[in-house]
Design an enzyme around this catalytic site. Sequence first.
Site, PDB file in Angstrom:
ATOM      1  N   CYS A  98       0.829  -1.212   0.000  1.00 44.38           N
ATOM      2  CA  CYS A  98       0.000   0.000   0.000  1.00 44.38           C
ATOM      3  C   CYS A  98       0.863   1.263   0.000  1.00 44.38           C
ATOM      4  O   CYS A  98       1.375   1.676   1.045  1.00 44.38           O
ATOM      5  CB  CYS A  98      -0.929  -0.015   1.216  1.00 44.38           C
TER       6      CYS A  98
ATOM      7  N   CYS B 293      -0.498   4.078   2.161  1.00 44.56           N
ATOM      8  CA  CYS B 293      -0.269   3.929   3.608  1.00 44.56           C
ATOM      9  C   CYS B 293       1.203   4.179   3.955  1.00 44.56           C
ATOM     10  O   CYS B 293       1.505   4.804   4.973  1.00 44.56           O
ATOM     11  CB  CYS B 293      -0.616   2.516   4.075  1.00 44.56           C
ATOM     12  N   ASP B 294       2.118   3.674   3.140  1.00 47.69           N
ATOM     13  CA  ASP B 294       3.525   3.630   3.547  1.00 47.69           C
ATOM     14  C   ASP B 294       4.463   4.535   2.743  1.00 47.69           C
ATOM     15  O   ASP B 294       5.643   4.652   3.087  1.00 47.69           O
ATOM     16  CB  ASP B 294       4.042   2.179   3.450  1.00 47.69           C
TER      17      ASP B 294
END
Length: 348
Positions: free
Chosen positions: A153, A156-157
């Site tokens: 992701c 997200c990261d």
Amino acid sequence: MSGISLSLNLSGLRKEDGDEAMERDLIIIGGGPAGFTAGLYAGRAQLRPLVMVGQAFGGQAATTSEMENYPGFPDGIGGMALAEQMANHAVRFGAEIAYEEVTSVDLKTYPFVVKTYSGTYHAKAIIICTGTRPRYLGVPGESKFVGRGVSLCATCDGYFYQDKTVVVVGGGDSALDEGLYLTRSAKQVIIVHRRDQLRAGPILQQRAMANSKIRFVWNTVVDEILGDNTVTGVRVHNVVTHEESIINADGVFVYIGLTPNTHLFKGQLDLTPDGYIITDKRQRTSVPGVYAAGDVQDPYFRQVVVAAGAGAAAAIEAERWLAEKEYEAQEAAMEREVAVEHEEQEVS
Ligand code: NAP
């Protein structure tokens, strides 16, 4: 979740068998675009639907940084923001949302049984919208570094890779979309693809090719994720020349396709050889009263707008099926009453 106030009507607070809260006309399993749209339509149809979102609020769509192809948002909208809007919309019309993970379903008894970690529900109809999950490479080093340099992701990261070099594996829309997103923070994004042609659509291809931070490594597969405490690179080989090499990188983002979340339904519903739920044009599965919508039954389009449409169709079908069942039950009760009256008249 941020930005939009999500006024969830959290259900499942009472957990005793026989509680009204546990006896449902309709349970929707899965809280992505299909599940929330089904919740909206079923809520408006007064079915008091319960949408079980598990741990993955918003589904795969919520992990998409920017969605440019959902109608009505010409400037784009973030995947999570869209999921929140959809959830709010469903709740406004009577859907309840539960952060409960379904552990098993029994579709052979009726009403159907849906078990979660905190209780047992019964449902007269079910709509399955459990979506898909991203696939891992399955190479040495990968599991060791998940969450510490290997990610599925970018939204997200990606932030953790300011001015770093990352490898993206895959050649589909996800790899390019997320690779482009990663160029916002990373200094270089190396897309490693097993062929010399991309599967991604033309717009994403053009954008990725035009981005000076993106470099493509063609005909190449990843054999190992390298590192000590953190990722230092990947060992790869060229499938044409068979040459092995190492690409230095601080992170690896894997986008090699999706697997349907259907383990709960194996042996109970007809599935394709790849594990997708088989539905007809009206979202009906092989068990009457059980419907499926979204990516869990769609290996072809896998688009948010298509999933939302299928969710609406499934809810309309479920409502009609339940109404028909109710009507049949009333007719049967009336016939029984008439028969009893008849018997009583004959006796007197
Ligand atoms: P996908 O379209 O199935 O692409 C997977 C990619 O990974 C392919 O390029 C495939 O290579 C490669 N691959 C598969 N197994 C591999 C392995 N073991 N090792 C190395 N490479 C491997 O999956 P996706 O990109 O996640 O997209 C899923 C769906 O979501 C698609 O329908 C896509 O259109 C949609 N989507 C749309 C958008 C958008 O519209 N903006 C954004 C994201 C996703 P081959 O090409 O050689 O098969």
